[in-house]
Motif scaffolding. Structure first.
Motif, mmCIF file in Angstrom:
data_model
loop_
_atom_site.group_PDB
_atom_site.id
_atom_site.type_symbol
_atom_site.label_atom_id
_atom_site.label_comp_id
_atom_site.label_asym_id
_atom_site.label_seq_id
_atom_site.Cartn_x
_atom_site.Cartn_y
_atom_site.Cartn_z
ATOM 1 N N CYS A 158 0.829 -1.208 0.000
ATOM 2 C CA CYS A 158 0.000 0.000 0.000
ATOM 3 C C CYS A 158 0.865 1.261 0.000
ATOM 4 N N VAL A 159 1.907 1.271 0.805
ATOM 5 C CA VAL A 159 2.791 2.440 0.878
ATOM 6 C C VAL A 159 3.534 2.629 -0.449
ATOM 7 N N LYS A 160 4.011 1.531 -1.037
ATOM 8 C CA LYS A 160 4.675 1.622 -2.336
ATOM 9 C C LYS A 160 3.717 2.178 -3.385
ATOM 10 N N ALA A 161 2.440 1.804 -3.295
ATOM 11 C CA ALA A 161 1.433 2.289 -4.236
ATOM 12 C C ALA A 161 1.118 3.768 -4.018
ATOM 13 N N ILE A 162 1.179 4.221 -2.772
ATOM 14 C CA ILE A 162 0.974 5.653 -2.497
ATOM 15 C C ILE A 162 2.042 6.472 -3.219
ATOM 16 N N PHE A 163 3.287 6.045 -3.120
ATOM 17 C CA PHE A 163 4.363 6.767 -3.808
ATOM 18 C C PHE A 163 4.158 6.743 -5.322
ATOM 19 N N ALA A 164 3.749 5.581 -5.853
ATOM 20 C CA ALA A 164 3.516 5.495 -7.299
ATOM 21 C C ALA A 164 2.378 6.406 -7.733
ATOM 22 N N GLY A 165 1.263 6.390 -6.972
ATOM 23 C CA GLY A 165 0.140 7.252 -7.305
ATOM 24 C C GLY A 165 0.508 8.724 -7.238
ATOM 25 N N TRP A 166 1.324 9.068 -6.256
ATOM 26 C CA TRP A 166 1.806 10.447 -6.100
ATOM 27 C C TRP A 166 2.639 10.881 -7.304
ATOM 28 N N ILE A 167 3.569 10.017 -7.721
ATOM 29 C CA ILE A 167 4.453 10.359 -8.836
ATOM 30 C C ILE A 167 3.671 10.486 -10.141
ATOM 31 N N ILE A 168 2.765 9.539 -10.404
ATOM 32 C CA ILE A 168 2.002 9.584 -11.651
ATOM 33 C C ILE A 168 1.082 10.801 -11.673
ATOM 34 N N PHE A 183 -5.536 -9.796 -2.800
ATOM 35 C CA PHE A 183 -5.237 -9.277 -1.463
ATOM 36 C C PHE A 183 -3.770 -8.931 -1.221
ATOM 37 N N ARG A 184 -2.880 -9.420 -2.067
ATOM 38 C CA ARG A 184 -1.476 -9.023 -1.934
ATOM 39 C C ARG A 184 -1.107 -7.932 -2.927
ATOM 40 N N PHE A 185 -1.962 -7.751 -3.952
ATOM 41 C CA PHE A 185 -1.672 -6.718 -4.930
ATOM 42 C C PHE A 185 -2.834 -5.746 -5.135
ATOM 43 N N PHE A 186 -3.972 -6.226 -5.625
ATOM 44 C CA PHE A 186 -5.020 -5.335 -6.114
ATOM 45 C C PHE A 186 -5.547 -4.378 -5.046
ATOM 46 N N VAL A 187 -6.007 -4.900 -3.930
ATOM 47 C CA VAL A 187 -6.631 -4.043 -2.918
ATOM 48 C C VAL A 187 -5.642 -3.019 -2.346
ATOM 49 N N PRO A 188 -4.462 -3.455 -1.855
ATOM 50 C CA PRO A 188 -3.537 -2.438 -1.310
ATOM 51 C C PRO A 188 -3.030 -1.456 -2.360
ATOM 52 N N THR A 189 -2.844 -1.922 -3.590
ATOM 53 C CA THR A 189 -2.343 -1.027 -4.640
ATOM 54 C C THR A 189 -3.403 -0.019 -5.041
ATOM 55 N N LEU A 190 -4.651 -0.469 -5.156
ATOM 56 C CA LEU A 190 -5.739 0.443 -5.493
ATOM 57 C C LEU A 190 -5.880 1.535 -4.432
ATOM 58 N N LEU A 191 -5.895 1.127 -3.173
ATOM 59 C CA LEU A 191 -6.007 2.102 -2.081
ATOM 60 C C LEU A 191 -4.845 3.093 -2.109
ATOM 61 N N GLY A 192 -3.637 2.589 -2.293
ATOM 62 C CA GLY A 192 -2.463 3.450 -2.290
ATOM 63 C C GLY A 192 -2.426 4.405 -3.463
ATOM 64 N N ASN A 193 -2.723 3.903 -4.667
ATOM 65 C CA ASN A 193 -2.722 4.768 -5.847
ATOM 66 C C ASN A 193 -3.759 5.878 -5.730
#
Length: 285
Positions: free
Chosen positions: A179-189, A245-255
Protein backbone atom coordinates in the motif's frame (compact mmCIF):
# COMPACT_ATOMS: atom_id res chain seq x y z
CA UNK A 1 -6.37 12.93 -21.30
CA UNK A 2 -8.53 11.93 -24.21
CA UNK A 3 -10.58 13.33 -27.11
CA UNK A 4 -12.46 16.52 -26.40
CA UNK A 5 -16.23 16.35 -26.60
CA UNK A 6 -18.04 19.25 -28.23
CA UNK A 7 -16.89 22.35 -30.05
CA UNK A 8 -17.39 24.60 -27.02
CA UNK A 9 -15.25 22.40 -24.79
CA UNK A 10 -12.57 22.21 -27.46
CA UNK A 11 -12.55 25.98 -27.87
CA UNK A 12 -12.17 26.50 -24.11
CA UNK A 13 -9.34 23.99 -23.86
CA UNK A 14 -7.55 25.45 -26.89
CA UNK A 15 -7.84 28.93 -25.38
CA UNK A 16 -6.33 27.72 -22.12
CA UNK A 17 -3.59 25.83 -23.96
CA UNK A 18 -2.82 29.01 -25.90
CA UNK A 19 -2.52 30.87 -22.60
CA UNK A 20 -0.11 28.25 -21.29
CA UNK A 21 2.01 28.52 -24.43
CA UNK A 22 1.99 32.28 -24.39
CA UNK A 23 3.25 32.67 -20.84
CA UNK A 24 5.70 29.78 -21.01
CA UNK A 25 5.52 28.86 -17.34
CA UNK A 26 1.85 28.90 -16.32
CA UNK A 27 0.97 29.75 -12.75
CA UNK A 28 -0.81 27.28 -10.49
CA UNK A 29 -4.27 28.65 -11.27
CA UNK A 30 -3.85 28.32 -15.04
CA UNK A 31 -2.56 24.75 -14.61
CA UNK A 32 -5.53 23.99 -12.38
CA UNK A 33 -7.97 25.34 -14.98
CA UNK A 34 -6.39 23.41 -17.85
CA UNK A 35 -6.63 20.13 -15.93
CA UNK A 36 -10.07 20.87 -14.44
CA UNK A 37 -11.70 21.67 -17.76
CA UNK A 38 -10.13 18.60 -19.31
CA UNK A 39 -11.47 16.58 -16.37
CA UNK A 40 -14.92 18.05 -16.82
CA UNK A 41 -14.93 16.83 -20.42
CA UNK A 42 -13.91 13.36 -19.23
CA UNK A 43 -16.81 13.22 -16.77
CA UNK A 44 -19.26 13.92 -19.61
CA UNK A 45 -17.97 11.27 -22.01
CA UNK A 46 -20.11 8.36 -23.20
CA UNK A 47 -19.63 5.22 -21.10
CA UNK A 48 -18.90 3.01 -24.09
CA UNK A 49 -16.18 5.33 -25.35
CA UNK A 50 -14.63 5.46 -21.90
CA UNK A 51 -14.60 1.66 -21.63
CA UNK A 52 -13.02 1.12 -25.04
CA UNK A 53 -10.36 3.73 -24.33
CA UNK A 54 -9.67 2.11 -20.94
CA UNK A 55 -9.51 -1.36 -22.49
CA UNK A 56 -7.03 -0.08 -25.08
CA UNK A 57 -4.91 1.39 -22.28
CA UNK A 58 -4.91 -1.93 -20.43
CA UNK A 59 -3.60 -3.67 -23.53
CA UNK A 60 -1.01 -0.99 -24.27
CA UNK A 61 0.36 -0.95 -20.73
CA UNK A 62 1.49 -4.56 -21.23
CA UNK A 63 4.49 -3.03 -22.99
CA UNK A 64 5.63 -1.92 -19.53
CA UNK A 65 6.26 -5.60 -18.78
CA UNK A 66 7.26 -6.82 -22.23
CA UNK A 67 9.94 -4.22 -22.96
CA UNK A 68 11.72 -4.44 -19.56
CA UNK A 69 11.52 -8.23 -19.82
CA UNK A 70 13.12 -8.21 -23.26
CA UNK A 71 15.86 -5.85 -22.09
CA UNK A 72 16.48 -7.93 -18.97
CA UNK A 73 16.75 -11.12 -21.01
CA UNK A 74 19.38 -9.61 -23.34
CA UNK A 75 21.46 -7.57 -20.89
CA UNK A 76 24.21 -9.00 -18.68
CA UNK A 77 23.60 -9.64 -14.99
CA UNK A 78 25.05 -6.35 -13.75
CA UNK A 79 23.83 -3.60 -11.43
CA UNK A 80 23.65 -1.03 -14.23
CA UNK A 81 21.52 -3.42 -16.30
CA UNK A 82 18.61 -3.08 -13.86
CA UNK A 83 18.56 0.69 -14.27
CA UNK A 84 18.59 0.35 -18.06
CA UNK A 85 15.95 -2.37 -18.26
CA UNK A 86 13.71 -0.40 -15.88
CA UNK A 87 13.60 2.40 -18.44
CA UNK A 88 11.61 0.08 -20.68
CA UNK A 89 8.74 0.45 -18.19
CA UNK A 90 8.08 3.90 -19.64
CA UNK A 91 7.13 2.53 -23.08
CA UNK A 92 3.64 1.44 -22.08
CA UNK A 93 2.93 4.79 -20.43
CA UNK A 94 4.17 6.68 -23.48
CA UNK A 95 1.76 4.78 -25.72
CA UNK A 96 -1.16 5.28 -23.31
CA UNK A 97 -0.62 8.96 -22.56
CA UNK A 98 0.42 10.16 -26.01
CA UNK A 99 -2.33 7.99 -27.51
CA UNK A 100 -4.93 9.68 -25.25
CA UNK A 101 -6.07 6.37 -23.74
CA UNK A 102 -7.77 6.14 -20.36
CA UNK A 103 -5.55 5.01 -17.48
CA UNK A 104 -7.03 4.77 -14.00
CA UNK A 105 -4.19 6.52 -12.19
CA UNK A 106 -4.43 9.58 -14.42
CA UNK A 107 -8.05 9.81 -13.33
CA UNK A 108 -7.11 10.18 -9.67
CA UNK A 109 -6.42 13.83 -10.46
CA UNK A 110 -7.93 14.99 -13.77
CA UNK A 111 -11.66 14.38 -13.04
CA UNK A 112 -11.19 14.93 -9.30
CA UNK A 113 -10.61 18.66 -9.78
CA UNK A 114 -14.15 19.25 -11.13
CA UNK A 115 -15.50 17.60 -7.96
CA UNK A 116 -13.35 19.80 -5.74
CA UNK A 117 -14.52 22.80 -7.76
CA UNK A 118 -18.20 21.81 -7.88
CA UNK A 119 -18.94 19.77 -4.78
CA UNK A 120 -22.35 18.35 -5.74
CA UNK A 121 -23.81 14.81 -5.69
CA UNK A 122 -24.13 14.93 -9.49
CA UNK A 123 -20.41 15.54 -9.97
CA UNK A 124 -19.55 12.90 -7.35
CA UNK A 125 -21.72 10.38 -9.19
CA UNK A 126 -20.03 11.21 -12.48
CA UNK A 127 -16.62 10.69 -10.90
CA UNK A 128 -17.64 7.33 -9.39
CA UNK A 129 -19.06 6.25 -12.77
CA UNK A 130 -15.87 7.22 -14.60
CA UNK A 131 -13.65 5.45 -12.07
CA UNK A 132 -15.72 2.25 -12.25
CA UNK A 133 -15.74 2.16 -16.06
CA UNK A 134 -12.06 2.98 -16.49
CA UNK A 135 -10.84 0.60 -13.79
CA UNK A 136 -12.99 -2.23 -15.16
CA UNK A 137 -11.73 -1.66 -18.70
CA UNK A 138 -8.10 -1.46 -17.56
CA UNK A 139 -8.22 -4.62 -15.43
CA UNK A 140 -10.15 -6.76 -17.93
CA UNK A 141 -7.64 -5.84 -20.62
CA UNK A 142 -4.64 -6.65 -18.42
CA UNK A 143 -6.09 -10.10 -17.66
CA UNK A 144 -6.66 -10.72 -21.38
CA UNK A 145 -3.21 -9.62 -22.49
CA UNK A 146 -1.52 -11.52 -19.64
CA UNK A 147 -3.28 -14.69 -20.78
CA UNK A 148 -2.07 -14.17 -24.34
CA UNK A 149 1.51 -13.56 -23.18
CA UNK A 150 1.42 -16.67 -20.97
CA UNK A 151 -0.26 -19.11 -23.36
CA UNK A 152 0.19 -17.98 -26.97
CA UNK A 153 3.80 -19.14 -27.31
CA UNK A 154 4.86 -15.85 -28.87
CA UNK A 155 7.85 -15.34 -26.59
CA UNK A 156 10.92 -17.58 -26.11
CA UNK A 157 11.67 -19.24 -22.73
CA UNK A 158 14.32 -16.69 -21.77
CA UNK A 159 11.77 -13.88 -22.01
CA UNK A 160 9.25 -15.83 -19.95
CA UNK A 161 11.93 -16.29 -17.28
CA UNK A 162 12.50 -12.51 -17.28
CA UNK A 163 8.74 -11.83 -17.15
CA UNK A 164 8.41 -14.16 -14.15
CA UNK A 165 11.32 -12.54 -12.31
CA UNK A 166 9.95 -9.03 -12.87
CA UNK A 167 6.38 -10.01 -12.04
CA UNK A 168 7.23 -11.77 -8.78
CA UNK A 169 7.85 -8.39 -7.12
CA UNK A 170 4.17 -7.45 -7.48
CA UNK A 171 3.12 -10.01 -4.86
CA UNK A 172 6.35 -10.23 -2.88
CA UNK A 173 5.28 -7.88 -0.08
CA UNK A 174 2.58 -7.84 2.59
CA UNK A 175 -0.51 -5.62 2.48
CA UNK A 176 0.80 -2.42 4.11
CA UNK A 177 4.23 -2.27 2.45
CA UNK A 178 2.47 -2.75 -0.90
CA UNK A 179 0.00 0.00 0.00
CA UNK A 180 2.79 2.44 0.88
CA UNK A 181 4.68 1.62 -2.34
CA UNK A 182 1.43 2.29 -4.24
CA UNK A 183 0.97 5.65 -2.50
CA UNK A 184 4.36 6.77 -3.81
CA UNK A 185 3.52 5.49 -7.30
CA UNK A 186 0.14 7.25 -7.30
CA UNK A 187 1.81 10.45 -6.10
CA UNK A 188 4.45 10.36 -8.84
CA UNK A 189 2.00 9.58 -11.65
CA UNK A 190 -0.44 12.28 -10.49
CA UNK A 191 2.40 14.81 -10.26
CA UNK A 192 3.33 13.91 -13.82
CA UNK A 193 -0.25 14.52 -14.98
CA UNK A 194 -0.32 17.84 -13.09
CA UNK A 195 2.83 19.22 -14.69
CA UNK A 196 2.38 17.87 -18.24
CA UNK A 197 0.39 20.91 -19.48
CA UNK A 198 3.38 23.09 -18.57
CA UNK A 199 6.06 20.92 -20.20
CA UNK A 200 5.31 21.59 -23.87
CA UNK A 201 7.75 19.78 -26.15
CA UNK A 202 9.44 18.15 -23.15
CA UNK A 203 6.33 16.05 -22.35
CA UNK A 204 7.86 12.83 -23.63
CA UNK A 205 10.97 13.29 -21.49
CA UNK A 206 8.85 14.00 -18.41
CA UNK A 207 6.77 10.85 -18.96
CA UNK A 208 9.89 8.73 -19.40
CA UNK A 209 11.67 10.10 -16.32
CA UNK A 210 8.66 9.94 -13.98
CA UNK A 211 7.56 6.43 -14.95
CA UNK A 212 11.15 5.18 -14.97
CA UNK A 213 11.39 6.38 -11.37
CA UNK A 214 8.33 4.28 -10.49
CA UNK A 215 9.96 1.17 -11.98
CA UNK A 216 13.44 1.86 -10.60
CA UNK A 217 12.07 2.19 -7.06
CA UNK A 218 9.93 -0.95 -7.39
CA UNK A 219 6.69 0.94 -6.72
CA UNK A 220 3.23 -0.46 -7.41
CA UNK A 221 0.91 0.71 -10.20
CA UNK A 222 -2.60 -0.78 -10.31
CA UNK A 223 -2.73 -1.24 -14.10
CA UNK A 224 0.86 -1.98 -15.12
CA UNK A 225 1.23 -4.23 -12.07
CA UNK A 226 -1.96 -6.10 -12.97
CA UNK A 227 -0.35 -7.36 -16.17
CA UNK A 228 2.51 -8.76 -14.12
CA UNK A 229 0.30 -10.20 -11.36
CA UNK A 230 -2.12 -11.78 -13.84
CA UNK A 231 0.86 -13.27 -15.68
CA UNK A 232 1.81 -15.05 -12.46
CA UNK A 233 -1.77 -16.25 -12.03
CA UNK A 234 -1.92 -17.54 -15.61
CA UNK A 235 1.37 -19.42 -15.25
CA UNK A 236 0.39 -20.93 -11.89
CA UNK A 237 2.98 -19.00 -9.88
CA UNK A 238 0.28 -17.14 -7.91
CA UNK A 239 -3.40 -17.48 -7.08
CA UNK A 240 -6.32 -15.11 -7.61
CA UNK A 241 -6.31 -14.65 -3.83
CA UNK A 242 -2.70 -13.44 -4.08
CA UNK A 243 -3.70 -11.06 -6.86
CA UNK A 244 -6.68 -9.69 -4.96
CA UNK A 245 -5.24 -9.28 -1.46
CA UNK A 246 -1.48 -9.02 -1.93
CA UNK A 247 -1.67 -6.72 -4.93
CA UNK A 248 -5.02 -5.34 -6.11
CA UNK A 249 -6.63 -4.04 -2.92
CA UNK A 250 -3.54 -2.44 -1.31
CA UNK A 251 -2.34 -1.03 -4.64
CA UNK A 252 -5.74 0.44 -5.49
CA UNK A 253 -6.01 2.10 -2.08
CA UNK A 254 -2.46 3.45 -2.29
CA UNK A 255 -2.72 4.77 -5.85
CA UNK A 256 -6.01 6.53 -5.11
CA UNK A 257 -4.69 8.11 -1.91
CA UNK A 258 -1.42 9.15 -3.57
CA UNK A 259 -3.21 10.78 -6.49
CA UNK A 260 -6.23 12.30 -4.78
CA UNK A 261 -4.89 13.38 -1.38
CA UNK A 262 -1.26 14.15 -2.14
CA UNK A 263 -1.72 15.86 -5.52
CA UNK A 264 -5.31 16.76 -6.41
CA UNK A 265 -6.38 18.06 -2.99
CA UNK A 266 -3.09 19.76 -2.10
CA UNK A 267 -2.71 21.45 -5.47
CA UNK A 268 -6.35 22.51 -5.42
CA UNK A 269 -5.77 23.98 -1.98
CA UNK A 270 -3.14 26.41 -3.24
CA UNK A 271 -5.59 27.88 -5.78
CA UNK A 272 -8.82 27.45 -3.80
CA UNK A 273 -9.11 31.17 -2.87
CA UNK A 274 -8.83 32.17 -6.54
CA UNK A 275 -11.34 29.49 -7.51
CA UNK A 276 -13.85 30.72 -4.94
CA UNK A 277 -13.35 34.32 -6.03
CA UNK A 278 -14.02 33.28 -9.62
CA UNK A 279 -17.18 31.41 -8.62
CA UNK A 280 -18.42 34.44 -6.67
CA UNK A 281 -17.76 36.67 -9.66
CA UNK A 282 -19.77 34.29 -11.83
CA UNK A 283 -22.55 34.11 -9.24
CA UNK A 284 -21.98 30.38 -8.60
CA UNK A 285 -20.75 30.46 -5.02
Amino acid sequence: MSERDGDAGADEREALDATVRSIGRPDAYILHEVIRRNGDQELRRHGGALFLSAFSAGLSIALSMIVPGALKAHLPAAEWAKALSSMGYAVGFLVVILGRQQLFTENTITPVLPLLHDRTPKTAWRLARLWAIVLAGNILATAAVAAVIAYAGAFPPELHAAFAEISHLTIAFDFWPTCVKAIFAGWIIALMVWILPATGTAATLVIVLMTWLVALCGLEHIVAGSVEAFYLVMTGAASLHDYAFRFFVPTLLGNVFGGVALVAVLNFGQVAPEVEEGKEADGKA
